[in-house]
Scaffold this motif. Structure first.
Motif, PDB file in Angstrom:
ATOM      1  N   THR A 148       0.834  -1.204   0.000  1.00 36.55           N
ATOM      2  CA  THR A 148       0.000   0.000   0.000  1.00 36.55           C
ATOM      3  C   THR A 148       0.867   1.251   0.000  1.00 36.55           C
ATOM      4  N   GLY A 149       1.955   1.233   0.743  1.00 36.43           N
ATOM      5  CA  GLY A 149       2.875   2.375   0.723  1.00 36.43           C
ATOM      6  C   GLY A 149       3.494   2.580  -0.648  1.00 36.43           C
ATOM      7  N   THR A 150       3.778   1.479  -1.350  1.00 40.37           N
ATOM      8  CA  THR A 150       4.301   1.585  -2.713  1.00 40.37           C
ATOM      9  C   THR A 150       3.269   2.235  -3.627  1.00 40.37           C
ATOM     10  N   CYS A 151       1.998   1.930  -3.412  1.00 44.59           N
ATOM     11  CA  CYS A 151       0.936   2.581  -4.188  1.00 44.59           C
ATOM     12  C   CYS A 151       0.896   4.084  -3.923  1.00 44.59           C
ATOM     13  N   ALA A 152       1.154   4.474  -2.671  1.00 47.89           N
ATOM     14  CA  ALA A 152       1.185   5.903  -2.341  1.00 47.89           C
ATOM     15  C   ALA A 152       2.350   6.592  -3.048  1.00 47.89           C
ATOM     16  N   LEU A 153       3.497   5.931  -3.105  1.00 41.78           N
ATOM     17  CA  LEU A 153       4.635   6.486  -3.828  1.00 41.78           C
ATOM     18  C   LEU A 153       4.310   6.645  -5.311  1.00 41.78           C
ATOM     19  N   ALA A 154       3.660   5.645  -5.894  1.00 39.84           N
ATOM     20  CA  ALA A 154       3.297   5.715  -7.309  1.00 39.84           C
ATOM     21  C   ALA A 154       2.322   6.853  -7.569  1.00 39.84           C
ATOM     22  N   LEU A 155       1.383   7.053  -6.657  1.00 39.59           N
ATOM     23  CA  LEU A 155       0.413   8.147  -6.819  1.00 39.59           C
ATOM     24  C   LEU A 155       1.112   9.499  -6.783  1.00 39.59           C
ATOM     25  N   GLY A 156       1.969   9.714  -5.794  1.00 43.88           N
ATOM     26  CA  GLY A 156       2.656  11.006  -5.699  1.00 43.88           C
ATOM     27  C   GLY A 156       3.520  11.276  -6.914  1.00 43.88           C
ATOM     28  N   LEU A 157       4.237  10.253  -7.373  1.00 47.62           N
ATOM     29  CA  LEU A 157       5.063  10.407  -8.570  1.00 47.62           C
ATOM     30  C   LEU A 157       4.201  10.734  -9.783  1.00 47.62           C
ATOM     31  N   GLY A 158       3.112  10.001  -9.952  1.00 48.90           N
ATOM     32  CA  GLY A 158       2.234  10.236 -11.097  1.00 48.90           C
ATOM     33  C   GLY A 158       1.633  11.635 -11.090  1.00 48.90           C
ATOM     34  N   GLU A 159       1.261  12.117  -9.921  1.00 45.68           N
ATOM     35  CA  GLU A 159       0.684  13.458  -9.836  1.00 45.68           C
ATOM     36  C   GLU A 159       1.700  14.519 -10.245  1.00 45.68           C
ATOM     37  N   ARG A 160       2.939  14.372  -9.818  1.00 45.55           N
ATOM     38  CA  ARG A 160       3.956  15.343 -10.196  1.00 45.55           C
ATOM     39  C   ARG A 160       4.233  15.283 -11.694  1.00 45.55           C
ATOM     40  N   VAL A 161       4.258  14.086 -12.268  1.00 46.11           N
ATOM     41  CA  VAL A 161       4.541  13.948 -13.696  1.00 46.11           C
ATOM     42  C   VAL A 161       3.414  14.549 -14.533  1.00 46.11           C
ATOM     43  N   LEU A 162       2.171  14.330 -14.127  1.00 45.01           N
ATOM     44  CA  LEU A 162       1.065  14.927 -14.877  1.00 45.01           C
ATOM     45  C   LEU A 162       1.124  16.453 -14.786  1.00 45.01           C
ATOM     46  N   ARG A 163       1.524  16.961 -13.638  1.00 46.88           N
ATOM     47  CA  ARG A 163       1.672  18.415 -13.501  1.00 46.88           C
ATOM     48  C   ARG A 163       2.775  18.928 -14.413  1.00 46.88           C
ATOM     49  N   MET A 164       3.893  18.194 -14.489  1.00 47.87           N
ATOM     50  CA  MET A 164       4.975  18.582 -15.398  1.00 47.87           C
ATOM     51  C   MET A 164       4.487  18.611 -16.842  1.00 47.87           C
ATOM     52  N   SER A 165       3.686  17.623 -17.214  1.00 46.88           N
ATOM     53  CA  SER A 165       3.156  17.566 -18.576  1.00 46.88           C
ATOM     54  C   SER A 165       2.232  18.743 -18.850  1.00 46.88           C
ATOM     55  N   SER A 166       1.412  19.070 -17.865  1.00 43.61           N
ATOM     56  CA  SER A 166       0.487  20.207 -18.019  1.00 43.61           C
ATOM     57  C   SER A 166       1.243  21.513 -18.208  1.00 43.61           C
ATOM     58  N   GLU A 167       2.271  21.711 -17.382  1.00 41.61           N
ATOM     59  CA  GLU A 167       3.042  22.954 -17.485  1.00 41.61           C
ATOM     60  C   GLU A 167       3.777  23.039 -18.819  1.00 41.61           C
ATOM     61  N   TYR A 168       4.346  21.923 -19.264  1.00 44.60           N
ATOM     62  CA  TYR A 168       5.105  21.939 -20.515  1.00 44.60           C
ATOM     63  C   TYR A 168       4.195  22.178 -21.714  1.00 44.60           C
TER      64      TYR A 168
END
Length: 380
Positions: free
Chosen positions: A237-257
């Motif tokens: 479950t903690g690994t899922c939390a890490l994946a969520l946080g990483l994914g959220e930052r990457v989608l934000r990077m994509s939005s900004e770019y």
């Protein structure tokens, strides 16, 4: 079902955002440019700041200097750590401490919990088995010598142990001749214990842990039914939390770019094909989020359900593995060649995402486990 976070949980997340605010995801050499590990050890300075902010002792009871919070609070903090690719064993250390508190003897709890909460002792967990595809508890055998309170003898190999060269103790699941699973706290430097270097896609140094007649004191072995299953569910479950946080930052990077990158005089974010792909990845993230909190809530509350908690954990990991892979792949596509530039951090997120996708089993493994649970439990 109410997924509103408590004031204490929100405070933990806020403290984590403060600690991680100045962490640079590209503070170490790129894994694309190194043949070995990107660094000799984890970020000790960040570890000290986490200890000062009482974020290493979140799950510990007050009697051990902790905040007495739960898996939901831990996942909120892990989510923030992944947004900056924090190079610390926060998940493994916290989960191991929680297992010691829940299932360990009083002597072991008194010896480890306060020191680990202050960052003086680091714990990790061997959870990948011998090959990364077989059950971790079957990779090592454990037998206890004759006599009450006698030592245990461990033999076997665990692969891809995170932070194996940095931790003071490695929690090793092992099976006995009577098909019980015990958890042994194995010192990193110990007779019969030999690590061999391995490397993750993220460039972090892992360890293949080889145990040859390693003698472990009885007080350092947890022989309680369900301890390993509980620890494995918390780690997953903690690994899922890490994946969520990483994914959220990457989608934000994509939005900004894509909002700044122009083609034919317009930002590419305004193109329908780009917007649809971004929307699909947003849906992935929301599915990852709701399944994560369902699993974390089941672990934290102990609430009963139609399926055991392992079912909710499997669903969360299926979404985390598939979702984070799609998010980083779409981000690479939307960034074009810029996404592969080693001077831009997106490629690091892609490398970490692959590691998280496979950690504690890829989606296919959890789909199989979920199928077995559904076959064994009537939903009617």
């Amino acid at each position: 079902m109410d997924f509103t976070f408590s004031e204490e949980q929100q405070a933990a997340a806020e403290a984590a955002r403060g600690v991680f605010a100045d962490v640079a995801p590209d503070a170490v050499p790129s894994p694309a440019l190194t043949t070995g590990a990107v660094a000799d050890e984890f970020d000790r300075a960040l570890w000290a700041r986490l200890a000062d902010a009482d974020l290493l002792s979140l799950l510990s009871a007050e009697e051990y200097g902790g905040a007495g919070l739960d898996a939901v609070a831990l996942c909120l903090v892990l989510r923030e750590s992944a947004k900056v690719l924090a190079r610390v064993p926060l998940l493994e250390n916290s989960a191991a401490m929680a297992a010691v508190q829940a299932y360990g003897g009083p002597e072991l709890r008194a010896e480890l919990l306060e020191r680990a909460g202050r960052g003086e002792v680091v714990l990790t967990v061997a959870s990948s088995g011998r090959t990364g595809h077989d059950p971790a508890e079957l990779a090592v055998t454990a037998r206890q010598e004759e006599g009450e309170g006698a030592d245990w003898i461990l033999d076997g190999v665990q692969t891809a142990v995170p932070w194996a060269y940095d931790a003071d103790y490695i929690v090793v699941p092992a099976h006995t001749a009577t098909d019980r699973t015990v958890l042994a706290l194995v010192p990193r430097v110990h007779d019969g214990v030999a690590p061999a270097e391995q490397f993750s896609t993220s460039g972090e140094r892992l360890g293949e842990l080889r145990l040859e007649s390693a003698r472990i004191a009885a007080r350092d072995v947890i022989d309680v039914e369900g301890a390993w299953e509980w620890l494995r569910d918390l780690l997953t479950t903690g690994t899922c939390a890490l994946a969520l946080g990483l994914g959220e930052r990457v989608l934000r990077m994509s939005s900004e770019y894509t909002s700044k990158r122009e083609q034919f005089g317009f930002p590419v974010a305004t193109f329908q094909a780009v917007a649809v792909q971004a929307a699909d990845r947003y849906i992935d993230l929301r599915a990852m989020e709701v399944t994560l909190w369902q699993a974390a809530w089941r672990i934290a509350s102990g609430a009963r359900g139609t399926l055991p908690v392992a079912g909710d954990v499997a669903v969360a990991k299926i979404w985390a593995s598939e979702g984070v892979r799609r998010v980083v792949q779409t981000a690479q596509h939307l960034h074009g060649g810029f996404g592969a530039d080693v001077d831009y951090p997106l490629h690091r997120y892609h490398a970490w995402a692959k590691h998280l996708e496979l950690s504690l089993g890829p989606a296919a493994a959890h789909e199989e486990a979920l199928g077995d649970l559904l076959a064994a439990h009537s939903l009617g």
